[in-house]
Design an enzyme around this catalytic site. Structure first.
Site, PDB file in Angstrom:
ATOM      1  N   GLU A  31     -89.247 -24.377  43.565  1.00  0.00           N
ATOM      2  CA  GLU A  31     -89.941 -24.638  42.731  1.00  0.00           C
ATOM      3  C   GLU A  31     -91.199 -24.046  43.135  1.00  0.00           C
ATOM      4  OE1 GLU A  31     -89.900 -27.236  39.375  1.00  0.00           O
ATOM      5  OE2 GLU A  31     -91.364 -26.944  38.777  1.00  0.00           O
ATOM      6  N   GLU A 109    -113.306 -47.818  60.357  1.00  0.00           N
ATOM      7  CA  GLU A 109    -112.422 -47.083  60.767  1.00  0.00           C
ATOM      8  C   GLU A 109    -111.407 -46.626  61.775  1.00  0.00           C
ATOM      9  OE1 GLU A 109    -114.731 -43.117  58.696  1.00  0.00           O
ATOM     10  OE2 GLU A 109    -115.239 -44.946  56.859  1.00  0.00           O
ATOM     11  N   LYS A 111    -111.126 -43.421  64.444  1.00  0.00           N
ATOM     12  CA  LYS A 111    -111.738 -42.055  65.089  1.00  0.00           C
ATOM     13  C   LYS A 111    -111.076 -41.448  65.169  1.00  0.00           C
ATOM     14  CE  LYS A 111    -115.529 -40.422  67.869  1.00  0.00           C
ATOM     15  NZ  LYS A 111    -114.921 -39.459  68.762  1.00  0.00           N
ATOM     16  N   ARG A 132    -119.548 -28.488  63.202  1.00  0.00           N
ATOM     17  CA  ARG A 132    -120.029 -29.011  63.966  1.00  0.00           C
ATOM     18  C   ARG A 132    -121.252 -28.721  64.840  1.00  0.00           C
ATOM     19  NH1 ARG A 132    -122.164 -31.623  68.175  1.00  0.00           N
ATOM     20  NH2 ARG A 132    -123.334 -33.380  67.549  1.00  0.00           N
TER      21      ARG A 132
HETATM   22  C1  LIG Z   1    -120.584 -40.732  60.856  1.00  0.00           C
HETATM   23  O1  LIG Z   1    -120.524 -39.941  61.361  1.00  0.00           O
HETATM   24  C2  LIG Z   1    -119.389 -40.283  62.075  1.00  0.00           C
HETATM   25  N1  LIG Z   1    -118.370 -40.764  61.542  1.00  0.00           N
HETATM   26  C3  LIG Z   1    -116.478 -40.829  61.561  1.00  0.00           C
HETATM   27  N2  LIG Z   1    -116.110 -41.076  60.940  1.00  0.00           N
HETATM   28  C4  LIG Z   1    -114.674 -41.207  61.688  1.00  0.00           C
HETATM   29  N3  LIG Z   1    -114.048 -42.055  61.161  1.00  0.00           N
HETATM   30  N4  LIG Z   1    -114.406 -40.180  62.291  1.00  0.00           N
HETATM   31  C5  LIG Z   1    -115.493 -39.968  62.904  1.00  0.00           C
HETATM   32  N5  LIG Z   1    -115.293 -39.032  63.852  1.00  0.00           N
HETATM   33  C6  LIG Z   1    -116.794 -39.733  62.746  1.00  0.00           C
HETATM   34  N6  LIG Z   1    -117.158 -39.210  63.441  1.00  0.00           N
HETATM   35  C7  LIG Z   1    -118.691 -38.924  62.769  1.00  0.00           C
HETATM   36  C8  LIG Z   1    -119.562 -37.979  63.502  1.00  0.00           C
END
Ligand SMILES: COc1nc2nc(N)nc(N)c2nc1C
Length: 309
Positions: A31, A109, A111, A132
């Site tokens: 669809e 978090e 990475k 970046r």
């Molecule tokens: C605040 O800056 C950042 N935050 C991040 N957070 C995650 N989860 N993964 C990254 N690679 C990362 N890289 C940067 C420069």
């Protein structure tokens, strides 16, 4: 005709969000394809009526002869690294001393091992995507980023809004790409990160469109109506706007909880469909981030724990 083109554009973008961001498609691919074919025909017949956020932008456009430079209004910093528990506890001590408080909550978090990019929206339209670069100056790779299906081409946010995140190549896409390259006697990519970087630096976005890249957004950059109190609220807001955020993040009340989170993922990362090279820890309260500030190249309110290679 106008109405039909607008209706098809919005409907297809909605289906795309369900499929690529929510992983909950509401219609079969057949669809989606049928509606897309109808839109392609209408846009061919009435090119001036094509919407800027049309899903037909996804297939790649003209070949560029170079990338224009982009200045990041807010520099894209790199993260300081931690390699062991002691480094993490030092970070925790520095944060508490710097804030003169003894209770700081963190967000931990995954990475993602990809390429940091910035997505800029103007009155809801995705207008510019950039690498970046050196943190101040990046390259305009808008055409290539438009081919990433999980990136919304339109969001419901007025004014200037910038989302930042990591573009990456899923492990399965990486394996298929290298298999194809070996068959064509081309040099295979060493790892998914290099494959993602190579794909986003293609001057021909039709090539990028075939690389099945994906993205996780993890921060809000420039934002005229900045209003959230915490980083976790920013992550929730990004998701509500239609961005793909990584759901594995965790609120941690102590550095011990962070360490437990790290130990959990050190083992579990093999099960993920994408490569991660560590865990990023951020002070959650945004006013605390402001107070801690940054060094010349890294925020003082975040650190990246790197898994042993
Ligand atoms: C605040 O800056 C950042 N935050 C991040 N957070 C995650 N989860 N993964 C990254 N690679 C990362 N890289 C940067 C420069």
């Amino acid at each position: 005709i106008d109405e039909r083109i607008k209706a098809l554009t919005d409907q297809l973008n909605k289906y795309s969000h369900e499929y690529y961001v929510l992983d909950q498609p509401s219609v079969p691919d057949s669809e989606y394809d049928q509606l897309l074919q109808e839109l392609i025909k209408l846009e061919e017949a009435y090119p001036e009526k094509k919407q800027a956020h049309s899903p037909t932008e996804r297939v790649g456009g003209k070949v560029l002869d170079g990338f224009t430079k982009v200045t990041h209004e807010r520099p894209m910093l790199s993260l300081a690294n931690a390699f062991n528990e002691e480094d993490l506890r030092d970070f925790d001590r520095r944060v508490k001393a710097g804030l003169d408080v003894d209770d700081v909550s963190y967000v931990a978090e995954l990475k993602i091992d990809g390429l940091a990019v910035s997505l800029r929206y103007q009155d809801g339209e995705f207008v510019r995507g950039a690498t970046r670069g050196d943190g101040e100056i990046g390259e305009d790779i808008t055409q290539n980023l438009k081919t990433i299906n999980s990136i919304p081409l339109k969001i419901d946010e007025p004014g200037t809004f910038e989302a930042r995140g990591e573009a990456f190549m899923p492990k399965t896409s990486f394996m298929h790409l290298n298999k194809a390259r070996e068959i064509n006697e081309e040099e295979p990519f060493a790892n998914p990160r290099n494959a993602a970087a190579g794909s986003l630096r293609q001057l021909d976005s039709k090539v990028a469109a075939k690389r099945h890249l994906d993205i996780f957004l993890y921060a809000i950059g420039q934002w005229e109506n900045r209003s959230m109190e915490t980083h976790s609220a920013d992550l929730t807001y990004l998701r509500s706007l239609g961005f793909k955020t990584n759901t594995e993040w965790k609120d941690c009340q102590t550095i011990d909880e962070v360490i437990a989170f790290i130990e959990h993922w050190q083992v579990r990362r093999a099960d993920l469909t994408y490569e991660i090279d560590g865990i990023v820890i951020k002070v959650d309260r945004l006013s605390y981030q402001e107070r801690l500030g940054r060094t010349a190249k890294s925020p003082r309110w975040a650190i990246a724990y790197k898994f042993p290679a």
